[in-house]
Design a protein around this motif. Structure first.
Motif, PDB file in Angstrom:
ATOM      1  N   SER A 244      28.628  45.954  39.556  1.00  0.00           N
ATOM      2  CA  SER A 244      29.927  45.319  39.376  1.00  0.00           C
ATOM      3  C   SER A 244      31.077  46.283  39.617  1.00  0.00           C
ATOM      4  CB  SER A 244      30.041  44.751  37.962  1.00  0.00           C
ATOM      5  OG  SER A 244      30.105  45.811  37.011  1.00  0.00           O
ATOM      6  N   ARG A 246      33.612  46.584  37.619  1.00  0.00           N
ATOM      7  CA  ARG A 246      33.903  47.226  36.328  1.00  0.00           C
ATOM      8  C   ARG A 246      32.986  48.419  36.096  1.00  0.00           C
ATOM      9  NH1 ARG A 246      33.820  43.495  31.083  1.00  0.00           N
ATOM     10  NH2 ARG A 246      35.597  42.627  32.237  1.00  0.00           N
ATOM     11  N   SER A 269      32.159  45.284  44.930  1.00  0.00           N
ATOM     12  CA  SER A 269      32.657  43.904  44.914  1.00  0.00           C
ATOM     13  C   SER A 269      33.197  43.519  46.277  1.00  0.00           C
ATOM     14  CB  SER A 269      33.768  43.765  43.864  1.00  0.00           C
ATOM     15  OG  SER A 269      34.325  42.471  43.881  1.00  0.00           O
ATOM     16  N   GLN A 302      23.457  35.324  45.120  1.00  0.00           N
ATOM     17  CA  GLN A 302      23.406  36.630  44.474  1.00  0.00           C
ATOM     18  C   GLN A 302      23.275  37.774  45.472  1.00  0.00           C
ATOM     19  OE1 GLN A 302      21.297  35.643  40.211  1.00  0.00           O
ATOM     20  NE2 GLN A 302      20.043  35.330  42.031  1.00  0.00           N
ATOM     21  N   SER A 341      22.593  36.733  31.344  1.00  0.00           N
ATOM     22  CA  SER A 341      23.920  37.351  31.447  1.00  0.00           C
ATOM     23  C   SER A 341      24.584  37.018  32.775  1.00  0.00           C
ATOM     24  CB  SER A 341      23.787  38.872  31.278  1.00  0.00           C
ATOM     25  OG  SER A 341      25.025  39.503  31.461  1.00  0.00           O
ATOM     26  N   THR A 342      23.816  37.057  33.858  1.00  0.00           N
ATOM     27  CA  THR A 342      24.371  36.726  35.169  1.00  0.00           C
ATOM     28  C   THR A 342      24.832  35.272  35.204  1.00  0.00           C
ATOM     29  OG1 THR A 342      22.890  38.337  36.186  1.00  0.00           O
ATOM     30  CG2 THR A 342      23.884  36.711  37.638  1.00  0.00           C
ATOM     31  N   GLN A 344      25.788  33.479  32.639  1.00  0.00           N
ATOM     32  CA  GLN A 344      26.979  33.366  31.803  1.00  0.00           C
ATOM     33  C   GLN A 344      28.234  33.810  32.569  1.00  0.00           C
ATOM     34  OE1 GLN A 344      26.793  35.597  28.146  1.00  0.00           O
ATOM     35  NE2 GLN A 344      28.963  35.295  27.684  1.00  0.00           N
ATOM     36  N   HIS A 345      28.127  34.923  33.299  1.00  0.00           N
ATOM     37  CA  HIS A 345      29.282  35.396  34.067  1.00  0.00           C
ATOM     38  C   HIS A 345      29.659  34.397  35.145  1.00  0.00           C
ATOM     39  CE1 HIS A 345      28.226  39.795  32.862  1.00  0.00           C
ATOM     40  NE2 HIS A 345      29.016  39.220  31.994  1.00  0.00           N
ATOM     41  N   TYR A 346      28.663  33.780  35.781  1.00  0.00           N
ATOM     42  CA  TYR A 346      28.955  32.765  36.804  1.00  0.00           C
ATOM     43  C   TYR A 346      29.702  31.584  36.182  1.00  0.00           C
ATOM     44  CZ  TYR A 346      28.188  29.123  40.309  1.00  0.00           C
ATOM     45  OH  TYR A 346      28.361  28.105  41.220  1.00  0.00           O
ATOM     46  N   GLU A 348      31.509  31.564  33.527  1.00  0.00           N
ATOM     47  CA  GLU A 348      32.863  31.978  33.146  1.00  0.00           C
ATOM     48  C   GLU A 348      33.808  31.923  34.342  1.00  0.00           C
ATOM     49  OE1 GLU A 348      32.264  35.826  31.493  1.00  0.00           O
ATOM     50  OE2 GLU A 348      31.560  35.077  29.539  1.00  0.00           O
ATOM     51  N   LYS A 349      33.319  32.343  35.514  1.00  0.00           N
ATOM     52  CA  LYS A 349      34.134  32.257  36.730  1.00  0.00           C
ATOM     53  C   LYS A 349      34.420  30.810  37.086  1.00  0.00           C
ATOM     54  CE  LYS A 349      34.587  36.613  38.164  1.00  0.00           C
ATOM     55  NZ  LYS A 349      35.887  37.263  38.478  1.00  0.00           N
TER      56      LYS A 349
END
Length: 534
Positions: A244, A246, A269, A302, A341-342, A344-346, A348-349
């Motif tokens: 990432s 970050r 990114s 991905q 986790s992946t 969840q991040h998707y 959120e986007k």
């Protein structure tokens, strides 16, 4: 009990399995999050330091090994990986949900890039030998004998990727390139596929033993928050990272804050813009829509080269293209991502896009529990020109955004507003050639790889490939993490002046015992030098 059973979950340090404390890390099955096998021991600060020290101690020997020694080592690693049975691929599938056919191809790519670097060593690329012989009679001042070669930078900390558990992880491109350069490595295993990392590390350590190399040439540690200790350790001289923005940015900052700053080669990114010019849209819009949907949903979106931004000029053929693209997205199945986790991040986007008034949802696939459904959004060019962060940031998952522009001038302005990218793609037919010619220089400024009439998902491992780009695609646009030039990241030039031939490394000796192609007095040659040349 077997060695695997008795030492499972421990660090690989200097040829030994080491652990302290309690095994608190768990490998999870991607489909349902269920525990997969025994637990793993998180590395302590002391163990991270021991791994870095082991790499540092091995450096003086390993960096001076002959090219053939390192070539055979890389090939032995490749052989060990290829020898892993179907149970290994099943394990990787369980940890990542990646299909077995995809993993078979990825393993072949991993062993293939190891063998590519063996070829690079044998043909002498890594030395970069340049010789300017002495000119004692030159006026007003004589020129000394100057000979340049490349040498290993030092131990490298490697951070594996989540989306490529083989090709970009424990034995992946960064590890292979560093070992080819003569640099021992310390790998920080990705927490998303620790069991895969362990089995891969066992294969590498078998190769280390078979080639009679120091144990510290390869080390691997487990943990979720131990990476900073590696980057700070004075023995580490470079970092390879795939992940990432970050995470890569944090490691980059740590590396620059050291008393001795070190380079960080981080791939981070990209939204990988794909541009369709009018003639191409009219001539093959339906086929482009189908292939494009397949590209950005491939592997559940991905891939780091997924085309996430679709730019088109306003045209009569646009409505038909968009309708076909929407139909393809609606028909695409929801799929399991690498881990919870992946996913969840998707999501959120997706929520962020849904709550932004400038984005319109054009199409979505059917939802399924624990899966990511494909999505297609649309927004205006003005948002890109305003450099809205939500539009410029990568969405890791099966999602793309369509932007329609009104003129070529606006398209050029939109491309100019983009950040650095791994790839940029241009679909153009013969009638689009003039516009393509104006776009190409700008796209080349933005991306490490510019494609014509293709799709960026898929990176060939070869001499000409570039997998890199300006910030934030990477932290250093001068390098590539795929292809034979990846080894250059872990080398540095050294110039020897008036050194006696007997003390020169073989790459620079007059007799050219390695039969290298060398730049001698401005001319490429394999010829030996006469000691009397001036």
């Amino acid at each position: 009990m077997t060695e695997l059973q008795t030492t499972h979950g421990r660090q690989f340090i200097n040829g030994r399995r080491v652990a302290s404390g309690e095994p608190t890390l768990t490998s999870l099955r991607a489909h349902d999050g269920a525990p997969l096998g025994p637990r793993f021991y998180p590395a302590t600060r002391e163990e991270a330091s021991l791994a870095a020290q082991a790499a540092g101690q091995a450096f003086s020997h390993y960096s001076q090994t002959a090219p053939e020694v390192r070539a055979r080592f890389l090939e032995t690693i490749a052989d060990e990986l290829d020898a892993l049975g179907d149970d290994f691929l099943t394990l990787v599938h369980q940890e990542t949900a990646l299909p077995l056919a995809r993993l078979q191809g990825e393993r072949a790519r991993t062993s293939g890039q190891l063998r590519l670097f063996a070829q690079v060593l044998r043909r002498g690329d890594v030395f970069g030998a340049r010789i300017d012989t002495a000119l004692p009679a030159r006026l007003p001042l004589p020129r000394p004998d100057l000979r340049q070669y490349q040498t290993a930078l030092g131990p490298v900390a490697v951070f594996g990727a989540s989306n490529f558990p083989l090709a970009f992880s424990t034995a992946g491109g960064d590890t292979a390139a560093a070992l080819a350069a003569g640099c021992p490595v310390v790998v920080k295993a990705h927490p998303g596929h620790m069991a895969t990392a362990e089995q891969t590390a066992l294969a590498i350590t078998r190769a280390v033993e078979k080639c009679a190399l120091p144990g510290g040439v390869f080390n691997l540690i487990f943990g979720t928050d131990i990476g900073a200790e590696l980057v700070r350790h004075p023995a580490i001289q470079a970092v390879g990272f795939t992940g990432s923005l970050r995470g890569g940015h944090a490691l980059f900052q740590l590396a620059q804050q050291r008393p001795q700053p070190i380079p960080v080669f981080a791939e981070m990114s990209a939204i990988n813009p794909l541009i369709i010019l009018p003639q191409a849209l009219r001539a093959r819009g339906q086929a482009l829509a189908k292939d494009l949907a397949a590209s950005f949903t491939l592997g559940v979106g991905q891939f780091c080269t997924k085309p996430g931004l679709i730019l088109t000029l306003r045209d009569d053929a646009l409505a038909s293209f968009t309708a076909t693209l929407c139909a393809q997205v609606k028909a695409a199945a929801a799929q399991v991502m690498l881990n919870a986790s992946t996913l969840q991040h998707y999501r959120e986007k997706v929520d962020a896009l849904a709550s932004h008034p400038a984005f319109t949802l054009l199409a979505s696939g059917d939802a399924a529990d624990g899966c990511a459904e494909p999505r297609l959004y649309q927004t205006s060019a003005s948002l890109l020109l305003a450099k809205d962060p939500l539009l410029l940031e990568e969405v890791f998952g099966p999602l793309a955004i369509v932007v329609t522009v009104d003129s070529e001038a606006e398209l050029l302005a939109v491309v100019g507003a983009l950040q650095g990218q791994l790839t940029a793609t241009l679909h153009a037919d013969s009638d689009d050639r003039d516009a393509a010619g104006r776009l190409l220089p700008l796209l080349s400024e933005k991306a490490g790889r510019v494609l014509f009439n293709g799709f960026p998902t898929g990176v060939e491992v070869c001499d000409a490939m570039v997998h890199g780009g300006p910030w934030p695609a990477t932290t250093d646009a001068r390098g590539t993490s795929v292809g034979s030039r990846a080894v250059e990241r872990f080398l540095r030039p050294v110039c020897l002046q008036n050194a006696p031939d007997a003390l020169l490394p073989p790459a620079l000796q007059d007799a050219n015992p390695l039969n290298l192609l060398r730049l001698v007095n401005g001319q490429w040659t394999r010829e030996a030098l006469s000691p009397s040349v001036d």
